[in-house]
Scaffold this motif. Sequence first.
Motif, short mmCIF file in Angstrom:
data_model
loop_
_atom_site.label_atom_id
_atom_site.label_comp_id
_atom_site.label_asym_id
_atom_site.label_seq_id
_atom_site.Cartn_x
_atom_site.Cartn_y
_atom_site.Cartn_z
N VAL A 116 0.83 -1.21 0.00
CA VAL A 116 0.00 0.00 0.00
C VAL A 116 0.86 1.26 0.00
CG1 VAL A 116 -1.80 1.26 1.25
CG2 VAL A 116 -1.87 -1.23 1.14
N PHE A 117 2.01 1.23 0.67
CA PHE A 117 2.84 2.42 0.82
C PHE A 117 4.20 2.20 0.17
CE2 PHE A 117 -0.01 2.19 4.49
CZ PHE A 117 -0.71 3.38 4.35
N ARG A 118 4.19 1.96 -1.13
CA ARG A 118 5.46 1.76 -1.83
C ARG A 118 6.29 3.05 -1.81
NH1 ARG A 118 1.97 -1.38 -5.24
NH2 ARG A 118 2.63 -3.57 -5.31
N VAL A 119 5.68 4.15 -2.17
CA VAL A 119 6.31 5.48 -2.07
C VAL A 119 5.62 6.18 -0.91
CG1 VAL A 119 6.86 7.63 -3.25
CG2 VAL A 119 6.72 5.49 -4.55
N ALA A 120 6.35 6.37 0.19
CA ALA A 120 5.73 6.76 1.46
C ALA A 120 4.91 8.04 1.33
CB ALA A 120 6.82 6.92 2.54
N GLU A 121 5.49 9.11 0.81
CA GLU A 121 4.80 10.40 0.81
C GLU A 121 3.59 10.39 -0.13
OE1 GLU A 121 7.53 13.48 -0.04
OE2 GLU A 121 8.74 13.17 1.76
N ASP A 123 1.94 7.79 -1.63
CA ASP A 123 0.93 6.79 -1.30
C ASP A 123 0.22 7.12 0.01
OD1 ASP A 123 1.60 5.45 -3.59
OD2 ASP A 123 2.95 4.04 -2.61
N ASN A 124 0.93 7.72 0.96
CA ASN A 124 0.29 8.07 2.22
C ASN A 124 -0.77 9.14 2.02
OD1 ASN A 124 -0.01 8.13 5.14
ND2 ASN A 124 1.04 10.08 5.08
N GLN A 125 -0.49 10.15 1.22
CA GLN A 125 -1.48 11.19 0.94
C GLN A 125 -2.69 10.61 0.23
OE1 GLN A 125 -0.01 14.38 -1.47
NE2 GLN A 125 -1.81 15.66 -1.18
N ARG A 126 -2.46 9.72 -0.71
CA ARG A 126 -3.56 9.09 -1.42
C ARG A 126 -4.39 8.21 -0.48
NH1 ARG A 126 -0.69 6.44 -4.53
NH2 ARG A 126 -0.30 8.13 -6.02
N PHE A 127 -3.72 7.50 0.41
CA PHE A 127 -4.43 6.62 1.33
C PHE A 127 -5.24 7.42 2.35
CE2 PHE A 127 -4.70 3.71 4.99
CZ PHE A 127 -5.21 2.59 4.36
N LEU A 128 -4.70 8.53 2.84
CA LEU A 128 -5.45 9.36 3.78
C LEU A 128 -6.69 9.95 3.13
CD1 LEU A 128 -2.55 11.23 5.63
CD2 LEU A 128 -3.91 9.31 6.45
N ARG A 129 -6.62 10.27 1.87
CA ARG A 129 -7.81 10.76 1.17
C ARG A 129 -8.87 9.67 1.08
NH1 ARG A 129 -5.09 14.15 -3.90
NH2 ARG A 129 -4.38 15.94 -2.65
N LYS A 130 -8.43 8.44 0.89
CA LYS A 130 -9.41 7.34 0.87
C LYS A 130 -10.09 7.18 2.22
CE LYS A 130 -7.16 4.53 -2.72
NZ LYS A 130 -6.52 3.21 -3.02
N LEU A 325 -0.68 -2.71 13.62
CA LEU A 325 -0.40 -2.21 12.28
C LEU A 325 -0.09 -0.72 12.32
CD1 LEU A 325 -0.38 -2.96 9.24
CD2 LEU A 325 -2.79 -2.34 9.17
N GLN A 326 -0.60 -0.01 13.32
CA GLN A 326 -0.32 1.41 13.46
C GLN A 326 1.17 1.67 13.62
OE1 GLN A 326 -2.74 4.07 13.57
NE2 GLN A 326 -0.90 5.32 13.38
N THR A 327 1.86 0.82 14.36
CA THR A 327 3.30 0.98 14.54
C THR A 327 4.04 0.77 13.23
OG1 THR A 327 3.14 0.26 16.85
CG2 THR A 327 5.31 0.16 15.80
N ASP A 328 3.70 -0.27 12.48
CA ASP A 328 4.35 -0.52 11.20
C ASP A 328 4.10 0.63 10.22
OD1 ASP A 328 5.27 -3.07 12.00
OD2 ASP A 328 3.29 -3.89 11.65
N TYR A 329 2.89 1.18 10.25
CA TYR A 329 2.56 2.32 9.39
C TYR A 329 3.40 3.53 9.78
CZ TYR A 329 -0.15 6.46 8.06
OH TYR A 329 -0.54 7.69 7.61
N THR A 330 3.51 3.80 11.07
CA THR A 330 4.29 4.95 11.54
C THR A 330 5.76 4.81 11.17
OG1 THR A 330 2.75 5.24 13.39
CG2 THR A 330 4.89 6.33 13.55
N LEU A 331 6.30 3.62 11.34
CA LEU A 331 7.70 3.39 10.99
C LEU A 331 7.96 3.65 9.51
CD1 LEU A 331 8.36 0.10 13.01
CD2 LEU A 331 9.27 2.36 13.53
N ARG A 332 7.03 3.26 8.66
CA ARG A 332 7.21 3.43 7.22
C ARG A 332 7.09 4.90 6.82
NH1 ARG A 332 7.65 0.00 2.90
NH2 ARG A 332 8.03 1.27 1.04
N ILE A 333 6.09 5.60 7.34
CA ILE A 333 5.86 6.97 6.93
C ILE A 333 6.97 7.90 7.43
CG2 ILE A 333 4.27 8.92 7.11
CD1 ILE A 333 3.36 6.55 5.34
N LEU A 334 7.49 7.64 8.63
CA LEU A 334 8.55 8.49 9.19
C LEU A 334 9.95 8.05 8.76
CD1 LEU A 334 7.32 9.12 12.85
CD2 LEU A 334 7.02 10.55 10.83
N GLY A 335 10.03 7.01 7.95
CA GLY A 335 11.34 6.55 7.51
C GLY A 335 12.14 5.88 8.59
N LEU A 336 11.46 5.32 9.60
CA LEU A 336 12.15 4.65 10.70
C LEU A 336 12.18 3.14 10.55
CD1 LEU A 336 10.64 6.73 13.67
CD2 LEU A 336 12.94 6.94 12.68
#
Length: 364
Positions: A116-121, A123-130, A325-336
Amino acid sequence: MEKVWDSGRRMSRSIGRGMGVETWGVDEAFLQGGGGGGSRRGSRGRADDDEEALRWAAIERLPTYSRMRTSILQAEAAAAAAASPTDGAAEGKQQYKEVDVRKLAVGERQEFIERVFRVAEEDNQRFLRKLRDRIDRVGIELPTVEVRFERLTVQARCHVGSRALPTLLNAARNIAEGALGLLGVRLGRQATLTILKDISGAVRPSRMTLLLGPPSSGKTTLLLALAGKLDPSLARGGEVAYNGFPLDEFVPQKTAAYISQTDVHVGEMTVKETLDFSARCQGVGTKYDLLTELARREKEAGIRPEPEVDLFMKATSMEGVESSLQTDYTLRILGLDICADTIVGDQMQRGISGGQKKRVTTER
């Protein structure tokens, strides 16, 4: 406290009663191409839609308690395509299976994040809109908070000159004067320092507010006053209100968070362990109530959500999950995600870098 709790609950349930009558439509996309390749792809797309519809029908028949914990995990059958590269039928085929969002395996969570988040920035914006579109589609209005401050004044009593220097003699005198002050005896003279004077303004919802000012202009003091974390020794005047409620009638810690410039962590814990622990301490708030109302309205309107959006919302609304899953999502979006298993570290042991540590602090 009862009054504050009731007002908070009313805010979290400020849900509009207007409901859209949109129904779920499945577009049958046929690729126009030569030969039978387009027909095979169109048939495969219809088969995927039929399988997804059967999975959703099975979930809809579950009791509400189980339905809120069950979703569809979608994945491409890449293994089948790799096993038989000459078989075009396996290429790009989607697999759907019902999963308990509280028991997602590590590999399943990682596969979901990677897909879902191949390109973090982007894909994240697109997913939040969904996510927002799903909520708006059924007419739910999310609660918002507006912070207003009027004639805010903050003053401090402090020593000046050589008396303010952090020496052992001054420290001993401060302790002695503090003890005598409890008896009503004032020996030392202190000056009054005005940090903020008659400051008024508003922080409106759904906007980003930038606070600029030179050093020692009172930026940190203003943020602490708005977050309700001002030092008790400071004298405060004026009023700070959240949605019209003053701080003595509202709990700002449930809505606002002040991120200190000092990184305070347990150095022996990894980045992932730190975020998991923080998430369990904070809880999920009103996410589960929102999800229940959302599912009820979608069922009445005949709306079928996207599998990724539904899985994410359900997985991040469950309490008591050790690793969510929230932790995995946060790690991906913040580049951690590249340092998820690295200890945070401290002055005695080496850990992550300063920039990575600041991102961990911000998320906490």
